[in-house]
Design a protein around this motif. Structure first.
Motif, short mmCIF file in Angstrom:
data_model
loop_
_atom_site.label_atom_id
_atom_site.label_comp_id
_atom_site.label_asym_id
_atom_site.label_seq_id
_atom_site.Cartn_x
_atom_site.Cartn_y
_atom_site.Cartn_z
N GLY A 72 0.83 -1.20 0.00
CA GLY A 72 0.00 0.00 0.00
C GLY A 72 0.86 1.25 0.00
O GLY A 72 0.63 2.18 -0.78
N GLY A 73 1.88 1.27 0.84
CA GLY A 73 2.78 2.42 0.91
C GLY A 73 3.48 2.67 -0.41
O GLY A 73 3.64 3.82 -0.84
N PHE A 74 3.89 1.59 -1.08
CA PHE A 74 4.53 1.71 -2.39
C PHE A 74 3.56 2.31 -3.41
O PHE A 74 3.84 3.31 -4.06
N TYR A 75 2.37 1.72 -3.50
CA TYR A 75 1.39 2.14 -4.53
C TYR A 75 0.82 3.53 -4.25
O TYR A 75 0.74 4.37 -5.16
N ASN A 76 0.42 3.77 -3.01
CA ASN A 76 -0.28 5.02 -2.67
C ASN A 76 0.59 6.24 -2.92
O ASN A 76 0.12 7.26 -3.43
N HIS A 77 1.88 6.14 -2.55
CA HIS A 77 2.77 7.29 -2.78
C HIS A 77 3.07 7.49 -4.27
O HIS A 77 3.19 8.62 -4.72
N TRP A 81 2.42 11.23 -5.92
CA TRP A 81 3.39 12.09 -6.64
C TRP A 81 2.85 12.43 -8.01
O TRP A 81 3.07 13.52 -8.53
N ASP A 82 2.16 11.47 -8.59
CA ASP A 82 1.71 11.59 -9.97
C ASP A 82 0.55 12.58 -10.15
O ASP A 82 0.41 13.19 -11.21
N ILE A 83 -0.27 12.73 -9.13
CA ILE A 83 -1.44 13.61 -9.28
C ILE A 83 -1.15 15.02 -8.74
O ILE A 83 -2.06 15.81 -8.58
N MET A 84 0.14 15.31 -8.48
CA MET A 84 0.51 16.68 -8.09
C MET A 84 1.43 17.28 -9.14
O MET A 84 2.13 16.56 -9.86
N GLY A 120 -10.98 14.43 8.71
CA GLY A 120 -11.61 13.58 9.72
C GLY A 120 -10.97 12.22 9.91
O GLY A 120 -11.35 11.49 10.84
N ARG A 121 -10.05 11.85 9.05
CA ARG A 121 -9.37 10.55 9.22
C ARG A 121 -8.61 10.56 10.53
O ARG A 121 -7.67 11.32 10.70
N PHE A 122 -9.00 9.73 11.47
CA PHE A 122 -8.33 9.69 12.77
C PHE A 122 -6.99 8.98 12.65
O PHE A 122 -6.91 7.87 12.14
N GLY A 123 -5.92 9.63 13.11
CA GLY A 123 -4.59 9.03 13.01
C GLY A 123 -4.08 9.10 11.58
O GLY A 123 -4.33 10.08 10.88
N SER A 124 -3.36 8.07 11.15
CA SER A 124 -2.70 8.08 9.85
C SER A 124 -3.56 7.44 8.78
O SER A 124 -4.25 6.46 9.02
N GLY A 125 -3.51 8.01 7.59
CA GLY A 125 -4.26 7.41 6.49
C GLY A 125 -4.31 8.31 5.27
O GLY A 125 -3.48 9.21 5.12
N TRP A 126 -5.29 8.07 4.43
CA TRP A 126 -5.42 8.73 3.13
C TRP A 126 -6.87 9.10 2.86
O TRP A 126 -7.77 8.39 3.33
N ALA A 127 -7.07 10.16 2.06
CA ALA A 127 -8.39 10.43 1.47
C ALA A 127 -8.32 10.03 -0.01
O ALA A 127 -7.28 10.15 -0.64
N TRP A 128 -9.47 9.55 -0.52
CA TRP A 128 -9.51 8.98 -1.88
C TRP A 128 -10.70 9.49 -2.68
O TRP A 128 -11.80 9.64 -2.13
N ASN A 161 -5.62 10.87 -4.62
CA ASN A 161 -5.45 10.54 -3.20
C ASN A 161 -4.66 11.64 -2.49
O ASN A 161 -3.95 12.42 -3.13
N LEU A 162 -4.86 11.69 -1.20
CA LEU A 162 -4.16 12.69 -0.37
C LEU A 162 -3.63 12.02 0.89
O LEU A 162 -4.39 11.42 1.65
#
Ligand code: MN3
Length: 202
Positions: A72-77, A81-84, A120-128, A161-162
């Motif tokens: 997940g960490g590999f794919y999500n990052h 990078w790509d959508i910025m 609103g995501r509590f702790g660590s995570g992503w918005a999609w 994603n953010l």
């Protein structure tokens, strides 16, 4: 064969003043690199190693948790990078704008709802923003989970994603996650998001 840390299409300082160069460098060369290395290590000797990452995610609940977290960490990052872009911001156009209006009423309502999911995501995570059965949906995931994974509450093809882990904003914004999110809209590359949207429709 192993997964490779992608090269960014812009400099670390290119997203300033919204995202600072130090954050970008550490995030890419330390955090993303570690996820990539640990993902490859978790796949070593496994038949999964020859599969595309999307295929691995389909049955991720059956694999060791290191594959879920680091894959997940590999794919999500890589997507992040790509959508910025330093030339980002503004609003989407064409079919993507129409799809956003259809699902959320207007672009500003979409922005508000997406920002709320990220804040609103509590702790660590992503918005999609996810293309799910031809429809756009917003949700947030914990940790490094994503909508391609069988464990996800919303499943589909991610087009935006953010990252709201503290490592994504703490050096510049400390505890001010809402300010980071608000500023992040200035670097969203809508042409890249539109490309993902059309990929997802195929
Ligand atoms: Mn991160």
């Amino acid at each position: 064969m192993s997964f490779q840390l992608p090269t960014l299409k812009y400099d670390y300082k290119a997203l300033e003043p919204y995202i600072d160069a130090m954050t970008m460098e550490v995030h890419h060369l330390k955090h993303h690199a570690a996820y990539t290395n640990n993902f490859n290590a978790a796949l070593e000797g496994s038949t999964l190693a020859s599969l595309p990452v999307e295929e691995i995610f389909k049955d991720v609940s059956k694999h060791p948790v290191a594959i879920r977290n680091n894959g997940g960490g590999f794919y999500n990052h890589s997507l992040f990078w790509d959508i910025m872009s330093p030339n980002g911001g503004g609003e989407p156009t064409g079919e993507l704008l129409k799809a956003i209006q259809k699902s959320f009423g207007s672009f500003s309502e979409f922005k508000e709802k997406f920002s709320a999911a990220a804040t609103g995501r509590f702790g660590s995570g992503w918005a999609w923003l996810v293309l799910s059965n031809g429809e756009l949906k917003i949700y947030s995931s914990p940790n490094q989970d994503n909508p391609l994974m069988d464990i996800s509450e919303v499943k589909g093809y991610p087009i935006l994603n953010l990252d709201v882990w503290e490592h994504a904003y703490y050096l510049k914004y400390q505890n001010r996650r809402p300010e980071y999110i608000q500023n992040w809209w200035n670097v969203v590359d809508w042409s890249a998001v539109e490309k993902k949207f059309f990929d997802g429709l195929k």
